[in-house]
Design a protein around this motif. Structure first.
Motif, PDB file in Angstrom:
ATOM      1  N   GLY A 277       1.888  -2.216  -8.638  1.00 50.90           N
ATOM      2  CA  GLY A 277       3.078  -2.766  -7.985  1.00 50.90           C
ATOM      3  C   GLY A 277       4.151  -1.749  -7.666  1.00 50.90           C
ATOM      4  N   ILE A 278       3.896  -0.470  -7.940  1.00 52.91           N
ATOM      5  CA  ILE A 278       4.957   0.527  -7.744  1.00 52.91           C
ATOM      6  C   ILE A 278       5.064   0.989  -6.294  1.00 52.91           C
ATOM      7  CG2 ILE A 278       4.811   1.319 -10.129  1.00 52.91           C
ATOM      8  CD1 ILE A 278       3.276   3.768  -9.130  1.00 52.91           C
ATOM      9  N   LEU A 279       4.132   0.537  -5.434  1.00 51.09           N
ATOM     10  CA  LEU A 279       4.218   0.879  -4.007  1.00 51.09           C
ATOM     11  C   LEU A 279       4.835  -0.244  -3.181  1.00 51.09           C
ATOM     12  CD1 LEU A 279       0.801   2.675  -3.289  1.00 51.09           C
ATOM     13  CD2 LEU A 279       3.023   3.693  -3.825  1.00 51.09           C
ATOM     14  N   ASP A 280       5.128  -1.376  -3.794  1.00 54.01           N
ATOM     15  CA  ASP A 280       5.700  -2.501  -3.049  1.00 54.01           C
ATOM     16  C   ASP A 280       7.009  -2.091  -2.378  1.00 54.01           C
ATOM     17  OD1 ASP A 280       3.609  -3.982  -3.931  1.00 54.01           O
ATOM     18  OD2 ASP A 280       4.744  -5.233  -5.317  1.00 54.01           O
ATOM     19  N   GLY A 281       7.090  -2.367  -1.065  1.00 47.40           N
ATOM     20  CA  GLY A 281       8.288  -2.041  -0.310  1.00 47.40           C
ATOM     21  C   GLY A 281       8.412  -0.570   0.056  1.00 47.40           C
ATOM     22  N   ARG A 282       7.394   0.227  -0.260  1.00 46.38           N
ATOM     23  CA  ARG A 282       7.448   1.664   0.030  1.00 46.38           C
ATOM     24  C   ARG A 282       6.416   2.027   1.103  1.00 46.38           C
ATOM     25  NH1 ARG A 282      10.236   4.230  -4.140  1.00 46.38           N
ATOM     26  NH2 ARG A 282      10.294   3.104  -6.132  1.00 46.38           N
ATOM     27  N   ARG A 283       6.674   3.149   1.779  1.00 46.28           N
ATOM     28  CA  ARG A 283       5.669   3.747   2.647  1.00 46.28           C
ATOM     29  C   ARG A 283       4.661   4.478   1.773  1.00 46.28           C
ATOM     30  NH1 ARG A 283       7.158   7.937   5.573  1.00 46.28           N
ATOM     31  NH2 ARG A 283       5.350   7.802   6.944  1.00 46.28           N
ATOM     32  N   ALA A 284       3.400   4.433   2.183  1.00 50.34           N
ATOM     33  CA  ALA A 284       2.353   5.104   1.425  1.00 50.34           C
ATOM     34  C   ALA A 284       1.197   5.424   2.355  1.00 50.34           C
ATOM     35  CB  ALA A 284       1.863   4.218   0.271  1.00 50.34           C
ATOM     36  N   THR A 285       0.343   6.340   1.910  1.00 47.26           N
ATOM     37  CA  THR A 285      -0.849   6.662   2.678  1.00 47.26           C
ATOM     38  C   THR A 285      -2.034   6.765   1.742  1.00 47.26           C
ATOM     39  OG1 THR A 285      -1.745   8.104   4.416  1.00 47.26           O
ATOM     40  CG2 THR A 285      -0.657   9.188   2.551  1.00 47.26           C
ATOM     41  N   THR A 286      -3.215   6.805   2.330  1.00 50.67           N
ATOM     42  CA  THR A 286      -4.461   7.034   1.619  1.00 50.67           C
ATOM     43  C   THR A 286      -5.438   7.578   2.641  1.00 50.67           C
ATOM     44  OG1 THR A 286      -6.128   6.015   0.185  1.00 50.67           O
ATOM     45  CG2 THR A 286      -5.341   4.687   2.026  1.00 50.67           C
ATOM     46  N   HIS A 287      -6.688   7.785   2.262  1.00 54.37           N
ATOM     47  CA  HIS A 287      -7.686   8.241   3.225  1.00 54.37           C
ATOM     48  C   HIS A 287      -7.759   7.249   4.372  1.00 54.37           C
ATOM     49  CE1 HIS A 287     -11.498   9.430   4.965  1.00 54.37           C
ATOM     50  NE2 HIS A 287     -11.541  10.490   4.155  1.00 54.37           N
ATOM     51  N   TRP A 288      -7.913   7.760   5.609  1.00 55.67           N
ATOM     52  CA  TRP A 288      -7.899   6.866   6.772  1.00 55.67           C
ATOM     53  C   TRP A 288      -8.998   5.800   6.704  1.00 55.67           C
ATOM     54  CZ3 TRP A 288     -12.389   7.007   9.627  1.00 55.67           C
ATOM     55  CH2 TRP A 288     -13.180   8.175   9.548  1.00 55.67           C
ATOM     56  N   MET A 289     -10.090   6.074   5.988  1.00 54.11           N
ATOM     57  CA  MET A 289     -11.145   5.073   5.867  1.00 54.11           C
ATOM     58  C   MET A 289     -10.705   3.862   5.046  1.00 54.11           C
ATOM     59  SD  MET A 289     -14.598   7.341   5.257  1.00 54.11           S
ATOM     60  CE  MET A 289     -15.569   5.840   5.053  1.00 54.11           C
ATOM     61  N   TYR A 290      -9.708   4.059   4.155  1.00 56.59           N
ATOM     62  CA  TYR A 290      -9.272   2.993   3.255  1.00 56.59           C
ATOM     63  C   TYR A 290      -7.940   2.373   3.669  1.00 56.59           C
ATOM     64  CZ  TYR A 290     -12.667   5.360   0.222  1.00 56.59           C
ATOM     65  OH  TYR A 290     -13.797   5.950  -0.286  1.00 56.59           O
ATOM     66  N   GLY A 291      -7.350   2.875   4.743  1.00 57.87           N
ATOM     67  CA  GLY A 291      -6.015   2.414   5.117  1.00 57.87           C
ATOM     68  C   GLY A 291      -5.948   0.926   5.397  1.00 57.87           C
ATOM     69  N   GLU A 292      -6.918   0.429   6.156  1.00 60.25           N
ATOM     70  CA  GLU A 292      -6.918  -0.999   6.505  1.00 60.25           C
ATOM     71  C   GLU A 292      -7.091  -1.853   5.249  1.00 60.25           C
ATOM     72  OE1 GLU A 292      -9.494  -4.170   9.228  1.00 60.25           O
ATOM     73  OE2 GLU A 292      -9.680  -1.995   9.584  1.00 60.25           O
ATOM     74  N   LYS A 293      -7.947  -1.416   4.343  1.00 59.81           N
ATOM     75  CA  LYS A 293      -8.173  -2.168   3.109  1.00 59.81           C
ATOM     76  C   LYS A 293      -6.922  -2.193   2.252  1.00 59.81           C
ATOM     77  CE  LYS A 293     -11.196  -2.389  -0.962  1.00 59.81           C
ATOM     78  NZ  LYS A 293     -12.373  -1.817  -1.654  1.00 59.81           N
ATOM     79  N   LEU A 294      -6.235  -1.049   2.153  1.00 57.33           N
ATOM     80  CA  LEU A 294      -5.012  -0.995   1.357  1.00 57.33           C
ATOM     81  C   LEU A 294      -3.948  -1.912   1.941  1.00 57.33           C
ATOM     82  CD1 LEU A 294      -3.595   0.450  -1.051  1.00 57.33           C
ATOM     83  CD2 LEU A 294      -2.749   2.123   0.600  1.00 57.33           C
ATOM     84  N   ALA A 295      -3.791  -1.884   3.262  1.00 57.18           N
ATOM     85  CA  ALA A 295      -2.786  -2.733   3.913  1.00 57.18           C
ATOM     86  C   ALA A 295      -3.125  -4.210   3.774  1.00 57.18           C
ATOM     87  CB  ALA A 295      -2.675  -2.345   5.390  1.00 57.18           C
ATOM     88  N   ARG A 296      -4.404  -4.543   3.836  1.00 58.47           N
ATOM     89  CA  ARG A 296      -4.823  -5.942   3.738  1.00 58.47           C
ATOM     90  C   ARG A 296      -4.622  -6.478   2.322  1.00 58.47           C
ATOM     91  NH1 ARG A 296      -9.482  -5.130   5.272  1.00 58.47           N
ATOM     92  NH2 ARG A 296     -10.632  -5.142   3.295  1.00 58.47           N
ATOM     93  N   GLN A 297      -4.967  -5.676   1.327  1.00 61.21           N
ATOM     94  CA  GLN A 297      -4.860  -6.133  -0.053  1.00 61.21           C
ATOM     95  C   GLN A 297      -3.423  -6.151  -0.544  1.00 61.21           C
ATOM     96  OE1 GLN A 297      -7.368  -3.919  -2.708  1.00 61.21           O
ATOM     97  NE2 GLN A 297      -9.267  -4.769  -1.896  1.00 61.21           N
ATOM     98  N   PHE A 298      -2.589  -5.270   0.017  1.00 61.49           N
ATOM     99  CA  PHE A 298      -1.209  -5.147  -0.467  1.00 61.49           C
ATOM    100  C   PHE A 298      -0.242  -5.191   0.722  1.00 61.49           C
ATOM    101  CE2 PHE A 298      -4.065  -2.881  -3.320  1.00 61.49           C
ATOM    102  CZ  PHE A 298      -3.802  -3.521  -4.517  1.00 61.49           C
ATOM    103  N   PRO A 299       0.028  -6.385   1.232  1.00 61.79           N
ATOM    104  CA  PRO A 299       0.874  -6.517   2.426  1.00 61.79           C
ATOM    105  C   PRO A 299       2.305  -6.028   2.222  1.00 61.79           C
ATOM    106  CG  PRO A 299       0.416  -8.668   1.429  1.00 61.79           C
ATOM    107  CD  PRO A 299      -0.474  -7.688   0.755  1.00 61.79           C
ATOM    108  N   ASP A 300       2.747  -5.877   0.978  1.00 56.83           N
ATOM    109  CA  ASP A 300       4.104  -5.382   0.737  1.00 56.83           C
ATOM    110  C   ASP A 300       4.191  -3.854   0.791  1.00 56.83           C
ATOM    111  OD1 ASP A 300       5.121  -7.935   0.411  1.00 56.83           O
ATOM    112  OD2 ASP A 300       4.748  -7.964  -1.750  1.00 56.83           O
ATOM    113  N   VAL A 301       3.041  -3.199   0.943  1.00 56.04           N
ATOM    114  CA  VAL A 301       3.022  -1.739   1.058  1.00 56.04           C
ATOM    115  C   VAL A 301       2.983  -1.363   2.535  1.00 56.04           C
ATOM    116  CG1 VAL A 301       1.786   0.373   0.467  1.00 56.04           C
ATOM    117  CG2 VAL A 301       1.805  -1.553  -1.131  1.00 56.04           C
ATOM    118  N   ILE A 302       3.823  -0.440   2.948  1.00 55.88           N
ATOM    119  CA  ILE A 302       3.885   0.008   4.337  1.00 55.88           C
ATOM    120  C   ILE A 302       2.921   1.185   4.476  1.00 55.88           C
ATOM    121  CG2 ILE A 302       5.403   0.791   6.196  1.00 55.88           C
ATOM    122  CD1 ILE A 302       7.744  -0.301   4.374  1.00 55.88           C
ATOM    123  N   VAL A 303       1.721   0.910   4.946  1.00 53.61           N
ATOM    124  CA  VAL A 303       0.656   1.912   4.979  1.00 53.61           C
ATOM    125  C   VAL A 303       0.721   2.720   6.272  1.00 53.61           C
ATOM    126  CG1 VAL A 303      -1.829   2.301   4.885  1.00 53.61           C
ATOM    127  CG2 VAL A 303      -0.791   0.444   3.552  1.00 53.61           C
TER     128      VAL A 303
END
Length: 316
Positions: free
Chosen positions: A116-142
């Motif tokens: 929960g420490i990324l909620d409301g924050r901008r964040a990145t990850t490997h481009w292959m996982y970006g969509e999954k991260l954004a889908r699972q955690f809508p409060d994270v600005i991927v």
């Protein structure tokens, strides 16, 4: 001041991403004028091996309780399936609450997001996982266009080697450019890379039904060097320009002109990687008409100039 770094190992750890953290913070470089760091390697249980792939195991000398005295918690890539211990999540929450920094490398962002420490924050990850991260955690600005994101006390980095960029960025913030440059020289890496991970992203042609725009897309790909207008495409599809544009967006996801520009840039990337023809010739073969127009669209989409891209991917 950054002195103690704790590496949080998950039930599985990626060796390269762990090695990135160790190279920057775990090697004694005081002889080069670099401050000394204490690096703690922490797992669910001290002394219990952790799978690192290909039959290799890492044995953490400390458990997660050692993280309580760290100035920086570093998370190498592990998994994205949410198989994390509650203790590892609590460690991250406590670190942010007491003002410590957090660094994630590649898919390590998923552990931080689950905490929960990324909620409301901008964040990145490997481009292959970006969509999954954004889908699972809508409060994270991927944002997967960049090599790393620094948002408050949390720095997230993109795939694999981008962890080097993020770690050196933290050193630069804490100790200045000179110290970061000394570490970079010893590692034989650039102290700062321009561009983002857009230049590494594969963008395949979207699959379309044969009864839809599949034939039209194939024709566009085969004729990228031609002067293609939306009206011409609409005539080929036996539709009015307005209907064609609307249905194109519905099926492909972007307007025709934008999709065509993206495909031309992708073709330019392939030509820059595989040939030594001039940038003017690349522009002509891709339908941009001029090197100036190619540079404009290429830099906007890829994040670097055509010349820089060629040098980076061919060494020429």
């Amino acid at each position: 001041m950054l002195r103690t770094i704790a590496v949080v190992l998950q039930k599985r750890v990626a060796m390269f991403e762990y090695g990135v953290i160790n190279e920057v913070f775990g090697i004694d470089r005081t002889g080069d004028g670099v401050p000394s760091f204490e690096m703690l390697v922490c797992g669910p249980e001290a002394g219990v091996p952790i799978d690192a792939g290909n039959g290799v195991q890492l044995v953490p000398p400390d458990d997660y309780s050692a993280c309580a005295r760290a100035d920086l918690i570093a998370i190498p890539a592990g998994n994205t399936n949410g198989d994390y211990t509650e203790e590892s999540l609590d460690v991250l929450r406590a670190a942010v609450a007491r003002g410590a920094r957090v660094l994630t490398v590649c898919s390590g962002a998923f552990l931080a997001a689950h905490a929960g420490i990324l909620d409301g924050r901008r964040a990145t990850t490997h481009w292959m996982y970006g969509e999954k991260l954004a889908r699972q955690f809508p409060d994270v600005i991927v944002d997967t266009d960049v090599l790393f994101v620094d948002d408050g006390p949390i720095t997230t980095s993109a795939g694999t080697a981008a962890g080097i960029d993020a770690a050196l960025h933290i050193v630069r913030q804490e100790f200045g450019s000179d110290i970061a440059n000394r570490i970079a020289r010893r590692m034989v890496v650039a102290p700062h890379r321009d561009g983002g991970q857009r230049q590494y992203v594969e963008a395949p042609v979207p699959a379309c039904d044969s009864d839809g725009f599949g034939e039209t897309l194939s024709w566009m790909i085969e004729n990228l060097d031609a002067d293609i207008a939306v009206n011409d495409l609409a005539n080929r599809a036996h539709l009015s320009p307005r209907t064609f544009a609307r249905r194109f967006v519905d099926e492909v996801g972007v307007p025709p002109h934008r999709w065509l520009t993206e495909q031309r840039v992708l073709h330019a990337q392939r030509l820059l990687e595989s040939t030594m023809i001039t940038v003017d010739d690349v522009a002509s073969r891709c339908g941009f008409g001029s090197a100036t127009l190619l540079r404009h669209h290429f830099s906007a989409m890829v994040g670097v100039s055509p010349g820089s891209y060629r040098q980076r991917f061919t060494g020429r």
